[in-house]
Scaffold this motif. Structure first.
Motif: not given
Lengths: 128, 328
Positions: A46, A61, A63, A65, A73-75, A77
């Motif tokens: 990603f 974590t 973030t 983008r 899209v943001e994830r 981790f």
């Protein structure tokens, strides 16, 4: 800091991965997430910009983008989770915010960040 | 306990990265020391592996038939559900998290078993019930009042900061001075953890009892979080006792049931319990075998406790059933 807090920190430091690169806000990163497909284990990358980092010891974590076909899209981790196989840092940027949430309101050329040209350790750039 | 010089020194020792796993031998050394202090024949016999503590304890109490019964009870172990082991006194250290074998995040509370020793054995003959009185932590002599100090000195154990009692069955009795370690519990088993919950002060009915409150609008005036009616009118002409009202919340004894023991660290004497545990960090908590889980749902437990010194960190076995499995 009390001794008990120190004990918790010691315990946490034992499960924190030390070989991870130093991820900073504004970095362009490629995070390899290991996923299970049937009986096969594979690593899915990603790639995107780190817009936030939540520093919380073992629960830290980031973030990430990216824009996919014009859709943001943001994830998020958890960087020390066992499913994070590797982290590559592709580019580092000069930013003056700790959270780059303003990127959500921008598209196209406006999302570019001012690049910081510094030599990163080779292992950060070329992780398996 | 944080003010105790001795406790701090021991905690500092804990921080030295597991003290090179030598403290696993601490149990045996502690056992020898306890035996030396008391000159306890029961201990020496048990250490020599001749008979179990429970048999010896009962034999010492002067009932030969009961010893045989205890041995029989020991055979059926906790499987029969008739055996009740002792619990432990521990300190809530704080919370952390780990990932299990499936990769699922597990929130954990770390509990520290701080020099938990048997202070008094209560038997049917003398007290009318069987129980173990445990002490944990440490205090300096000038911090303890005379009667309690004498109690510890008579038992031949160091001065303790916290004393608690656990009811046990006769086959789970242990000799005075026995040090209970974190390895008393088995990774994968379930425990009940009791402690004093965090005090919330004077709270209204919405927070304290979960009342729904009242509407935000439609003419409501100054009563958004009010309780509403507290009862009927002239009949019965009073508010019933036990009516849920505002008042002091928290600061009471709370037991959290069925906490899974995720990891046992006998080297540093730590228990990692899944989920939350009542109270502040640094508070005392009482940990005991879960009363609601059957033997079939847990790994076998050592009765009366694990006698050999455990030096290895154990983690709960991988749970059955893939938590990520996609159901059609």
């Amino acid at each position: 800091m009390t001794k008990l807090q120190q004990l918790v920190q010691t315990i946490q430091s034992e499960i924190v991965k030390t070989e991870l690169p130093d991820i900073r806000v504004g970095d362009l990163v490629r995070i390899g997430v290991s996923i299970q497909e049937g009986n096969k284990q594979r690593v899915q990358p990603f790639e995107g910009t780190v817009i936030a980092k939540h520093q919380a010891g073992v629960n830290t974590t980031v973030t990430v983008r990216k824009t996919l076909q014009g859709v943001g899209v943001e994830r998020v981790f958890p960087v020390y989770a066992p499913c994070i196989a590797n982290v590559q840092i592709l580019r580092r940027a000069q930013v003056s915010r700790s959270k780059l949430y303003y990127l959500r309101n921008r598209t196209g050329k406006a999302t570019r960040l001012k690049e910081k040209f510094e030599t990163l350790p080779n292992v950060w750039v070329n992780q398996k | 306990m944080l003010r105790a010089g001795g406790s701090l020194a021991r905690l500092a020792g804990l921080l030295d990265a597991a003290a090179a796993s030598t403290s696993g031998r601490g149990l045996l050394e502690g056992a020898a020391a306890a035996a030396a202090v008391r000159g306890s024949s029961i201990w020496q016999q048990a250490a020599a592996g001749q008979r179990s503590y429970a048999q010896l304890a009962l034999a010492e109490a002067g009932s030969g038939g009961a010893a045989a019964a205890a041995a029989a009870a020991l055979q059926q172990s906790i499987l029969g559900g008739s055996t009740r082991r002792t619990g432990l006194v521990a300190v809530k250290v704080g919370m952390t998290q780990e990932w299990d074998a499936w990769g699922v995040r597990v929130p954990l509370t770390v509990l520290w078993v701080d020099d938990c020793q048997v202070v008094q054995v209560k038997t049917d003959e003398r007290e009318g019930y069987t129980a173990l009185q445990l002490g944990a932590g440490a205090k300096r002599p000038k911090q303890l009042r005379g009667s309690l100090r004498g109690h510890f000195e008579a038992a031949g154990v160091p001065l303790k900061r916290k004393v608690a009692e656990f009811r046990v069955t006769p086959d789970a009795l242990l000799p005075v001075g026995h040090e209970l370690r974190a390895s008393h519990f088995v990774a994968g088993q379930f425990v009940d953890v009791a402690g004093t919950s965090i005090g919330k002060g004077f709270q209204g009915v919405m927070k304290r009892w979960g009342f729904a409150g009242q509407p935000a609008s439609h003419g409501n005036s100054l009563a958004h979080r009010a309780a509403g009616s507290t009862g009927a009118c002239q009949d019965p002409g009073k508010v019933f006792k036990g009516k849920k009202m505002p008042g002091r919340m928290g600061g009471e004894r709370v037991t959290v049931q069925n906490c899974k023991v995720f990891r046992v660290d006998p080297v540093r004497n730590l228990l990692y319990v899944q989920g939350q545990v009542p109270g502040h960090k640094g508070n005392w908590v009482l940990v005991k075998d879960s009363v609601k889980k059957s033997a079939a749902q847990q790994p076998p437990l050592p009765v009366p406790t694990l006698l050999e010194a455990a030096a290895e960190v154990t983690v709960a076995p991988k749970s059955e059933g893939d938590p990520y499995a996609y159901r059609e």
